[in-house]
Write a protein that holds these residues in place. Structure first.
Motif, PDB file in Angstrom:
ATOM      1  N   LEU A  59       0.836  -1.372  -0.041  1.00 39.05           N
ATOM      2  CA  LEU A  59      -0.066   0.103  -0.060  1.00 39.05           C
ATOM      3  C   LEU A  59       0.628   1.340  -0.074  1.00 39.05           C
ATOM      4  N   PRO A  60       1.775   1.486   0.702  1.00 39.16           N
ATOM      5  CA  PRO A  60       2.763   2.736   0.719  1.00 39.16           C
ATOM      6  C   PRO A  60       3.293   2.668  -0.607  1.00 39.16           C
ATOM      7  N   MET A  61       3.837   1.739  -1.109  1.00 33.33           N
ATOM      8  CA  MET A  61       4.331   1.789  -2.464  1.00 33.33           C
ATOM      9  C   MET A  61       3.507   2.214  -3.417  1.00 33.33           C
ATOM     10  N   ALA A  62       2.368   1.742  -3.377  1.00 36.81           N
ATOM     11  CA  ALA A  62       1.504   1.815  -4.320  1.00 36.81           C
ATOM     12  C   ALA A  62       0.985   3.705  -4.227  1.00 36.81           C
ATOM     13  N   GLY A  63       0.742   4.087  -2.839  1.00 33.45           N
ATOM     14  CA  GLY A  63       0.504   5.357  -3.120  1.00 33.45           C
ATOM     15  C   GLY A  63       1.523   6.367  -3.475  1.00 33.45           C
ATOM     16  N   ILE A  64       2.917   5.951  -3.366  1.00 32.28           N
ATOM     17  CA  ILE A  64       3.919   6.845  -3.739  1.00 32.28           C
ATOM     18  C   ILE A  64       3.616   6.696  -5.498  1.00 32.28           C
ATOM     19  N   VAL A  65       3.615   5.595  -5.901  1.00 32.26           N
ATOM     20  CA  VAL A  65       3.567   5.734  -7.574  1.00 32.26           C
ATOM     21  C   VAL A  65       2.206   6.473  -8.103  1.00 32.26           C
ATOM     22  N   LEU A  66       1.265   6.424  -7.285  1.00 36.51           N
ATOM     23  CA  LEU A  66       0.139   7.168  -7.802  1.00 36.51           C
ATOM     24  C   LEU A  66       0.222   8.653  -7.441  1.00 36.51           C
ATOM     25  N   ALA A  67       1.135   9.116  -6.502  1.00 39.65           N
ATOM     26  CA  ALA A  67       1.334  10.529  -6.306  1.00 39.65           C
ATOM     27  C   ALA A  67       2.286  11.059  -7.540  1.00 39.65           C
ATOM     28  N   HIS A  68       3.265  10.125  -7.760  1.00 42.31           N
ATOM     29  CA  HIS A  68       4.069  10.410  -8.935  1.00 42.31           C
ATOM     30  C   HIS A  68       3.483  10.498 -10.322  1.00 42.31           C
ATOM     31  N   ALA A  69       2.285   9.731 -10.538  1.00 45.54           N
ATOM     32  CA  ALA A  69       1.797   9.694 -11.517  1.00 45.54           C
ATOM     33  C   ALA A  69       0.947  10.899 -11.808  1.00 45.54           C
ATOM     34  N   ALA A  70       0.326  11.401 -10.575  1.00 46.71           N
ATOM     35  CA  ALA A  70      -0.718  12.597 -10.676  1.00 46.71           C
ATOM     36  C   ALA A  70       0.092  13.665 -10.992  1.00 46.71           C
ATOM     37  N   LEU A  71       1.378  13.891 -10.260  1.00 47.13           N
ATOM     38  CA  LEU A  71       2.189  14.796 -10.606  1.00 47.13           C
ATOM     39  C   LEU A  71       2.602  15.087 -12.140  1.00 47.13           C
ATOM     40  N   PHE A  72       3.154  13.884 -12.505  1.00 49.96           N
ATOM     41  CA  PHE A  72       3.257  13.790 -13.979  1.00 49.96           C
ATOM     42  C   PHE A  72       2.307  14.253 -14.889  1.00 49.96           C
ATOM     43  N   TYR A  73       1.091  13.660 -14.466  1.00 55.68           N
ATOM     44  CA  TYR A  73      -0.184  14.200 -15.430  1.00 55.68           C
ATOM     45  C   TYR A  73      -0.320  15.577 -15.402  1.00 55.68           C
ATOM     46  N   ALA A  74      -0.173  16.338 -14.241  1.00 56.20           N
ATOM     47  CA  ALA A  74      -0.487  17.634 -14.022  1.00 56.20           C
ATOM     48  C   ALA A  74       0.476  18.534 -14.984  1.00 56.20           C
ATOM     49  N   LEU A  75       1.706  18.137 -14.818  1.00 59.20           N
ATOM     50  CA  LEU A  75       2.917  18.843 -15.761  1.00 59.20           C
ATOM     51  C   LEU A  75       2.610  18.483 -17.089  1.00 59.20           C
ATOM     52  N   GLN A  76       2.196  17.657 -17.462  1.00 57.91           N
ATOM     53  CA  GLN A  76       1.794  17.616 -18.779  1.00 57.91           C
ATOM     54  C   GLN A  76       0.756  18.387 -19.285  1.00 57.91           C
ATOM     55  N   ASN A  77      -0.346  18.455 -18.542  1.00 58.41           N
ATOM     56  CA  ASN A  77      -1.589  19.111 -18.860  1.00 58.41           C
ATOM     57  C   ASN A  77      -1.581  20.780 -18.606  1.00 58.41           C
ATOM     58  N   GLY A  78      -0.531  21.153 -17.830  1.00 58.41           N
ATOM     59  CA  GLY A  78      -0.325  22.584 -17.507  1.00 58.41           C
ATOM     60  C   GLY A  78      -1.360  23.051 -16.538  1.00 58.41           C
ATOM     61  N   LEU A  79      -1.389  22.093 -15.401  1.00 57.49           N
ATOM     62  CA  LEU A  79      -2.446  22.473 -14.352  1.00 57.49           C
ATOM     63  C   LEU A  79      -1.686  23.143 -13.019  1.00 57.49           C
ATOM     64  N   ILE A  80      -0.335  22.953 -12.984  1.00 57.46           N
ATOM     65  CA  ILE A  80       0.412  23.640 -11.930  1.00 57.46           C
ATOM     66  C   ILE A  80       0.549  25.176 -12.231  1.00 57.46           C
ATOM     67  N   SER A  81       0.969  25.400 -13.517  1.00 56.60           N
ATOM     68  CA  SER A  81       0.927  26.921 -14.032  1.00 56.60           C
ATOM     69  C   SER A  81      -0.357  27.743 -13.764  1.00 56.60           C
ATOM     70  N   HIS A  82      -1.575  26.987 -13.921  1.00 58.89           N
ATOM     71  CA  HIS A  82      -2.785  27.272 -13.832  1.00 58.89           C
ATOM     72  C   HIS A  82      -3.157  27.710 -12.416  1.00 58.89           C
ATOM     73  N   VAL A  83      -2.429  26.797 -11.444  1.00 55.10           N
ATOM     74  CA  VAL A  83      -2.564  27.186 -10.042  1.00 55.10           C
ATOM     75  C   VAL A  83      -2.026  28.406  -9.573  1.00 55.10           C
ATOM     76  N   VAL A  84      -0.694  28.319 -10.275  1.00 53.84           N
ATOM     77  CA  VAL A  84       0.346  29.471  -9.708  1.00 53.84           C
ATOM     78  C   VAL A  84      -0.413  30.902 -10.295  1.00 53.84           C
ATOM     79  N   LYS A  85      -1.134  30.842 -11.540  1.00 53.89           N
ATOM     80  CA  LYS A  85      -1.294  32.139 -11.944  1.00 53.89           C
ATOM     81  C   LYS A  85      -2.716  32.474 -10.961  1.00 53.89           C
ATOM     82  N   VAL A  86      -3.512  31.504 -10.662  1.00 59.68           N
ATOM     83  CA  VAL A  86      -4.778  31.701  -9.891  1.00 59.68           C
ATOM     84  C   VAL A  86      -4.398  32.261  -8.193  1.00 59.68           C
ATOM     85  N   MET A  87      -3.038  32.070  -8.023  1.00 59.42           N
ATOM     86  CA  MET A  87      -2.872  32.526  -6.514  1.00 59.42           C
ATOM     87  C   MET A  87      -2.625  33.945  -6.405  1.00 59.42           C
TER      88      MET A  87
END
Length: 226
Positions: free
Chosen positions: A22-50
């Motif tokens: 379970l811990p290993m699966a959580g880490i893998v899921l977190a990295h996958a979500a981060l990679f997805y966010a970088l690919q779709n530009g969600l992080i820059s959108h969050v920075v602009k919204v701040m």
């Protein structure tokens, strides 16, 4: 029996493996979500919204300026009375007849006669009769004879002598005035004789049955042999 034990053992081993996974699966899921966010530009959108950083500066309000008190200049008020001339009203003269039983004063305008300086007669007070001159008496008698005290210093110094005095004696036989007619030559002896005569009482001098003042001669002897 062994089959039951083996089944329990297999179940516990599977549970432990799931816990590790379970811990290993959580880490893998977190990295996958981060990679997805970088690919779709969600992080820059969050920075602009701040929201951007807001800088606030507190400005102290200025103190209200109090104007200086206004000076009140008092102007003197002149109170002048208007020049009003009152009309002169003549006073009516009423001649009233005198009432009965009234007293009418008659004013005499004739000046009084001048006063004459009459001589003032002053009666002089009667002059008292001059006192009679005391009679000198040589032989005198004593009601209380003099008792002179010999000064101790005069005894040590060897002083002796005779003091002759003229004494004014009043009508009661008391000495009023003493004058040294003849001195002993020693002031201490003269003073002792004068004190003795002042303490003595003379026999009053009588003339026509009346006691009078007299001038007597008194003598005091001071002797070392006595």
């Amino acid at each position: 029996m062994n089959a039951v034990v083996n089944s329990e053992f297999s179940l516990s081993g599977q549970a432990n493996s799931w816990r590790r996974f379970l811990p290993m699966a959580g880490i893998v899921l977190a990295h996958a979500a981060l990679f997805y966010a970088l690919q779709n530009g969600l992080i820059s959108h969050v920075v602009k919204v701040m929201p951007e950083e807001v800088v606030m500066t507190f400005v102290q309000p200025e103190k209200p300026v109090t104007p200086p008190p206004a000076k009140i200049v008092e102007k003197p008020v002149s109170l002048k009375q208007p020049d009003i001339q009152l009309p002169v009203i003549p006073t009516p003269v009423v001649n009233t007849p005198p009432a009965p039983h009234s007293i009418t004063a008659v004013v005499n305008d004739t000046p009084p006669p001048p006063k004459t300086d009459a001589p003032v007669v002053v009666s002089a007070a009667p002059t008292p009769p001059a006192p009679a001159t005391p009679k000198s008496v040589s032989a005198v008698e004593y009601l209380r004879p003099p008792r002179p005290e010999y000064p101790s210093l005069s005894r040590r110094m060897g002083e002796e002598g005779k003091v002759v005095m003229r004494v004014l004696v009043n009508d009661k036989g008391q000495a009023e005035k003493i004058e040294v007619h003849q001195s002993s030559g020693f002031p201490r002896l003269d003073d002792a004789a004068r004190v003795a005569i002042m303490r003595a009482v003379f026999k009053p001098y009588h003339e026509d049955g009346k006691a009078l003042a007299m001038i007597a001669t008194a003598t005091i002897h001071f002797s070392l042999d006595s």
